[in-house]
Design a protein around this motif. Structure first.
Motif, short mmCIF file in Angstrom:
data_model
loop_
_atom_site.label_atom_id
_atom_site.label_comp_id
_atom_site.label_asym_id
_atom_site.label_seq_id
_atom_site.Cartn_x
_atom_site.Cartn_y
_atom_site.Cartn_z
N ARG A 87 0.99 -1.28 -0.10
CA ARG A 87 -0.07 -0.09 -0.22
C ARG A 87 0.77 1.52 -0.04
O ARG A 87 1.67 1.19 0.75
CB ARG A 87 -1.05 0.06 1.22
CG ARG A 87 -1.86 0.98 1.10
CD ARG A 87 -3.05 1.05 1.88
NE ARG A 87 -3.86 -0.10 1.62
CZ ARG A 87 -4.77 -0.38 2.58
NH1 ARG A 87 -5.39 0.30 3.31
NH2 ARG A 87 -5.43 -1.55 2.10
N VAL A 88 0.63 2.06 -0.93
CA VAL A 88 1.28 3.49 -1.02
C VAL A 88 0.31 4.75 -0.68
O VAL A 88 -0.87 4.54 -0.92
CB VAL A 88 1.86 3.50 -2.30
CG1 VAL A 88 3.12 2.57 -2.55
CG2 VAL A 88 1.05 3.71 -3.28
N SER A 89 0.81 5.74 -0.34
CA SER A 89 -0.18 7.01 -0.10
C SER A 89 -0.44 7.58 -1.26
O SER A 89 -1.51 8.23 -1.33
CB SER A 89 0.61 7.99 1.19
OG SER A 89 1.67 8.34 0.58
N ASN A 90 0.50 7.56 -2.35
CA ASN A 90 0.32 8.32 -3.48
C ASN A 90 1.07 7.59 -4.89
O ASN A 90 2.03 7.41 -4.58
CB ASN A 90 0.81 9.75 -3.45
CG ASN A 90 0.79 10.51 -4.84
OD1 ASN A 90 1.05 9.98 -5.71
ND2 ASN A 90 0.25 11.58 -4.30
N LEU A 91 0.18 6.75 -5.40
CA LEU A 91 0.64 5.59 -6.23
C LEU A 91 1.48 6.63 -7.45
O LEU A 91 2.59 6.11 -7.77
CB LEU A 91 -0.42 5.17 -7.11
CG LEU A 91 -0.07 3.94 -8.22
CD1 LEU A 91 0.78 2.99 -7.36
CD2 LEU A 91 -1.34 3.30 -8.75
N GLU A 92 1.18 7.85 -7.94
CA GLU A 92 1.69 8.37 -8.88
C GLU A 92 3.24 8.64 -8.59
O GLU A 92 4.11 8.53 -9.35
CB GLU A 92 1.05 9.70 -9.66
CG GLU A 92 0.02 9.11 -10.66
CD GLU A 92 -0.83 10.53 -10.98
OE1 GLU A 92 -0.49 11.65 -10.83
OE2 GLU A 92 -1.88 9.97 -11.57
N GLU A 93 3.16 9.38 -7.13
CA GLU A 93 4.51 9.64 -6.69
C GLU A 93 5.58 8.25 -6.48
O GLU A 93 6.77 8.34 -6.75
CB GLU A 93 4.29 10.29 -5.21
CG GLU A 93 5.75 10.63 -4.45
CD GLU A 93 5.30 11.36 -3.24
OE1 GLU A 93 5.52 10.67 -2.18
OE2 GLU A 93 4.66 12.33 -3.22
N ALA A 94 4.85 7.21 -6.04
CA ALA A 94 5.52 5.87 -5.61
C ALA A 94 6.08 5.51 -7.21
O ALA A 94 7.38 4.88 -7.24
CB ALA A 94 4.67 4.82 -5.08
N GLY A 116 -9.62 2.26 -5.56
CA GLY A 116 -8.34 2.68 -5.80
C GLY A 116 -7.70 2.27 -7.03
O GLY A 116 -8.27 1.94 -8.17
N LYS A 117 -6.44 2.52 -7.16
CA LYS A 117 -5.41 2.12 -8.30
C LYS A 117 -4.42 1.33 -7.82
O LYS A 117 -3.76 1.44 -6.78
CB LYS A 117 -4.77 3.62 -8.85
CG LYS A 117 -6.11 4.65 -8.96
CD LYS A 117 -6.58 4.16 -10.55
CE LYS A 117 -7.47 5.46 -10.88
NZ LYS A 117 -8.44 4.84 -12.16
N GLU A 133 -2.85 2.32 -4.13
CA GLU A 133 -3.43 3.32 -3.33
C GLU A 133 -4.93 3.25 -3.40
O GLU A 133 -5.57 2.96 -4.20
CB GLU A 133 -2.95 4.73 -4.33
CG GLU A 133 -3.48 5.85 -3.49
CD GLU A 133 -3.48 6.91 -4.30
OE1 GLU A 133 -4.02 8.27 -4.05
OE2 GLU A 133 -2.72 7.13 -5.35
#
Length: 134
Positions: A87-94, A116-117, A133
């Protein structure tokens, strides 16, 4: 389910992955995803290192030596445990961070089941992993 069962069964403690090179894959998870090496058991059977890694949120991941079984080709739908989703807080940032590190993506960003995405990749030994996310 009664109250006793709820207290007894708390959830997943850790997933584990059998690696060709335990040290190299443990380092991959530390370098790419920010895990930290917590404990190494050199007395495992066979006598090879088994690492317990800790994620920034406190969850654990075990990296252990593989046996002589040949690696099988897997898809998301292959029977048995399929993948681990982080799990990530911001997929595009990850995705941007992992792109800079040279991760091997095996999908584009898609809608996740349940909301989510999600995007699928391969770890340092080709195991399927996902970043999610919600």
């Amino acid at each position: 389910m009664g109250n006793t069962e709820k207290i007894t069964f708390l959830g997943i403690d850790h997933p584990a992955v059998a690696a060709d090179d335990v040290e190299k894959l443990a380092d991959w998870y530390c370098d790419f995803l920010g895990y930290e090496k917590q404990f190494c058991d050199w007395n495992a059977r066979p006598p090879k290192p088994v690492w317990i890694l800790k994620a920034p949120d406190g969850t654990l991941l075990e990296i252990m030596p593989k046996d002589d079984t040949l690696r099988q080709t897997r898809t998301t739908w292959t029977p048995g445990w399929s993948h681990v989703a982080f799990r990530v807080s911001n997929l595009e940032e990850a995705v941007a961070i992992l792109d800079r590190k040279g991760i091997e993506w095996s999908s584009e960003i898609i809608d996740a089941i349940g909301g989510g995405k999600v995007r699928t990749a391969r770890d340092g030994e080709g195991n399927m992993i996902q970043f999610l996310e919600r």
